[in-house]
Scaffold this motif. Structure first.
Motif, mmCIF file in Angstrom:
data_model
loop_
_atom_site.group_PDB
_atom_site.id
_atom_site.type_symbol
_atom_site.label_atom_id
_atom_site.label_comp_id
_atom_site.label_asym_id
_atom_site.label_seq_id
_atom_site.Cartn_x
_atom_site.Cartn_y
_atom_site.Cartn_z
ATOM 1 N N GLU A 121 12.190 60.358 52.587
ATOM 2 C CA GLU A 121 11.807 61.745 52.336
ATOM 3 C C GLU A 121 11.038 62.292 53.535
ATOM 4 N N ILE A 122 11.434 63.466 54.003
ATOM 5 C CA ILE A 122 10.750 64.114 55.120
ATOM 6 C C ILE A 122 9.502 64.789 54.562
ATOM 7 N N LEU A 123 8.342 64.420 55.106
ATOM 8 C CA LEU A 123 7.064 64.943 54.620
ATOM 9 C C LEU A 123 6.580 66.124 55.439
ATOM 10 N N ASP A 124 6.591 65.993 56.767
ATOM 11 C CA ASP A 124 6.187 67.062 57.686
ATOM 12 C C ASP A 124 7.300 67.262 58.688
ATOM 13 N N PHE A 125 7.533 68.516 59.043
ATOM 14 C CA PHE A 125 8.632 68.867 59.935
ATOM 15 C C PHE A 125 8.126 69.977 60.831
ATOM 16 N N ASP A 126 7.773 69.627 62.071
ATOM 17 C CA ASP A 126 7.184 70.574 63.011
ATOM 18 C C ASP A 126 8.027 70.616 64.291
ATOM 19 N N PRO A 127 9.151 71.367 64.278
ATOM 20 C CA PRO A 127 10.068 71.399 65.423
ATOM 21 C C PRO A 127 9.407 71.952 66.677
ATOM 22 N N PRO A 128 9.721 71.454 67.832
ATOM 23 C CA PRO A 128 10.360 70.169 68.134
ATOM 24 C C PRO A 128 9.328 69.109 68.491
ATOM 25 N N LYS A 129 8.246 69.048 67.746
ATOM 26 C CA LYS A 129 7.109 68.202 68.125
ATOM 27 C C LYS A 129 6.950 66.932 67.302
ATOM 28 N N ARG A 130 7.062 67.051 65.969
ATOM 29 C CA ARG A 130 6.645 65.927 65.127
ATOM 30 C C ARG A 130 7.354 65.974 63.781
ATOM 31 N N GLY A 142 16.213 69.995 52.421
ATOM 32 C CA GLY A 142 14.838 70.448 52.568
ATOM 33 C C GLY A 142 14.753 71.961 52.603
ATOM 34 N N LYS A 143 13.516 72.447 52.619
ATOM 35 C CA LYS A 143 13.294 73.899 52.675
ATOM 36 C C LYS A 143 12.110 74.186 53.585
ATOM 37 N N PRO A 144 12.141 75.220 54.392
ATOM 38 C CA PRO A 144 13.262 76.148 54.542
ATOM 39 C C PRO A 144 14.388 75.584 55.406
ATOM 40 N N ASP A 145 14.119 74.583 56.247
ATOM 41 C CA ASP A 145 15.157 73.957 57.061
ATOM 42 C C ASP A 145 15.821 72.858 56.242
ATOM 43 N N ARG A 146 17.126 72.812 56.226
ATOM 44 C CA ARG A 146 17.853 71.828 55.414
ATOM 45 C C ARG A 146 17.461 70.382 55.759
ATOM 46 N N ASN A 147 17.084 70.116 57.021
ATOM 47 C CA ASN A 147 16.679 68.778 57.442
ATOM 48 C C ASN A 147 15.167 68.600 57.419
ATOM 49 N N GLY A 148 14.436 69.618 56.956
ATOM 50 C CA GLY A 148 12.985 69.631 57.053
ATOM 51 C C GLY A 148 12.261 69.100 55.837
ATOM 52 N N THR A 149 11.057 69.579 55.655
ATOM 53 C CA THR A 149 10.170 69.113 54.591
ATOM 54 C C THR A 149 10.882 69.124 53.239
#
Length: 146
Positions: A65-74, A42-49
């Motif tokens: 597939e990771i759709l939304d990545f909002d650390p450390p909430k959701r 993922g980008k920008p975080d490898r485990n993210g969106t």
């Protein structure tokens, strides 16, 4: 459309729980799957969106597939390939701070590919979520004798 929701409170900070849960390549260490890998970074975080994790046991795999990545909430995800008889699978996981640590709410909705098997699939997904959260809690506290 079927839906599943499982909650658990783990005595760790949201950041600690988030870091373990979203380390997709290492799910095999705690979740009950025998294989886990980061299929697409993922980008920008490898485990993210945009990341795609490949999870499975034996010869049954799901690509999520990771759709939304909002650390450390959701985090939200969808199954894009595989998924053990499911289609239109969309999941979301919340990490909410509590006095006791972190409340995890893991929910998903999906349709069964096989008519009449929705209730069976709902039971399987519920069990998978519970077992994975048991493993997540043990992994966050590996020295806990309980």
């Amino acid at each position: 459309m079927q839906s599943v929701e499982v909650t658990r409170t783990i005595s760790a900070t949201p950041e600690q729980v988030w870091n373990v849960y979203t380390d997709h390549a290492n799910w095999k260490a705690w979740s009950g799957v025998s294989h886990s890998s980061l299929h697409v970074v993922g980008k920008p975080d490898r485990n993210g969106t945009g990341a795609v994790r490949r999870l499975g046991t034996y010869r049954m795999y799901a690509h999520e597939e990771i759709l939304d990545f909002d650390p450390p909430k959701r985090m939200t995800y969808r199954v894009v390939k595989g998924g053990l008889g499911m289609k239109n699978h969309l999941g979301e996981v919340f990490f909410d701070p509590t006095e006791d640590g972190t409340k995890i709410t893991w929910r998903c909705r999906f349709d069964s590919k096989v008519p009449g098997f929705s209730w069976i699939m709902r039971g399987i997904v519920t069990r998978v979520f519970h077992d994975a959260l048991d493993g997540l809690e043990r992994h966050c506290f590996p020295d806990d004798p309980s």
